[in-house]
Design a protein around this motif. Structure first.
Motif, short mmCIF file in Angstrom:
data_model
loop_
_atom_site.label_atom_id
_atom_site.label_comp_id
_atom_site.label_asym_id
_atom_site.label_seq_id
_atom_site.Cartn_x
_atom_site.Cartn_y
_atom_site.Cartn_z
N ARG A 124 0.84 -1.20 0.00
CA ARG A 124 0.00 0.00 0.00
C ARG A 124 0.87 1.24 0.00
NH1 ARG A 124 -3.90 2.31 4.81
NH2 ARG A 124 -4.40 4.24 3.73
N TYR A 126 1.31 4.95 0.83
CA TYR A 126 0.70 5.89 1.77
C TYR A 126 0.99 7.33 1.37
CZ TYR A 126 -0.26 2.35 5.39
OH TYR A 126 -0.74 1.29 6.10
N ASP A 130 -2.43 9.76 5.51
CA ASP A 130 -2.85 8.40 5.84
C ASP A 130 -1.84 7.71 6.74
OD1 ASP A 130 -5.11 8.76 4.29
OD2 ASP A 130 -4.32 7.65 2.56
N ALA A 133 -2.24 9.11 10.18
CA ALA A 133 -3.45 8.57 10.81
C ALA A 133 -3.21 7.14 11.28
CB ALA A 133 -4.61 8.61 9.83
N ALA A 134 -2.51 6.33 10.50
CA ALA A 134 -2.22 4.95 10.91
C ALA A 134 -1.38 4.92 12.18
CB ALA A 134 -1.52 4.20 9.79
#
Length: 140
Positions: A124, A126, A130, A133-134
């Protein structure tokens, strides 16, 4: 967040290399204010490169030296103070682990940044928001 430690063979035992890498991981977490964060901890990865004598150079000549390279997304270690703190801690860690086999002036560190959207974990890509946020959701 890959860390690469490069040292000449014979400077540290295998267990000392692993302890040094763990200490570098802890230093990054501490400086980032993310000690104990499961997402960050699991994603600090890296490698230890042990090179044959004569294959680590400074000024074009073989020397016992160490290189600590840290690759990060743009959302990590964003202030000059954080960068300096990591570099100082990394140097202290390697100097102590080398137990006099590497002079402090022969320990170099650098921090490289991946641009927006160029950070990938488990396939993924990023964007910075994001990824932030993770990291924060993992702390909750």
């Amino acid at each position: 967040m890959p860390i690469t430690l490069t040292i000449p063979e014979g400077v540290m035992t295998s267990s000392e290399e692993k302890e040094t890498f763990a200490a570098l991981t802890d230093a990054l977490l501490e400086v980032s204010g993310l000690s104990g964060n499961p997402f960050m901890t699991a994603n600090i990865v890296g490698s230890i490169h042990t090179l044959p004598h004569g294959r680590v150079l400074a000024g074009g000549k073989p020397v016992n030296a160490a290189f600590v390279e840290l690759k990060l997304p743009e959302v990590a270690l964003t202030t000059l103070e954080e960068k300096r703190a990591f570099i100082e801690k990394a140097t202290d860690i390697v100097e102590k682990a080398a137990a006099g086999k590497i002079k402090r002036e022969h320990i170099w560190s650098n921090i490289l940044y991946a641009p927006e959207g160029a950070w990938g974990i488990a396939g993924r890509g990023y964007v910075n928001a994001d990824l932030g946020a993770a990291i924060m959701n993992s702390a909750a």
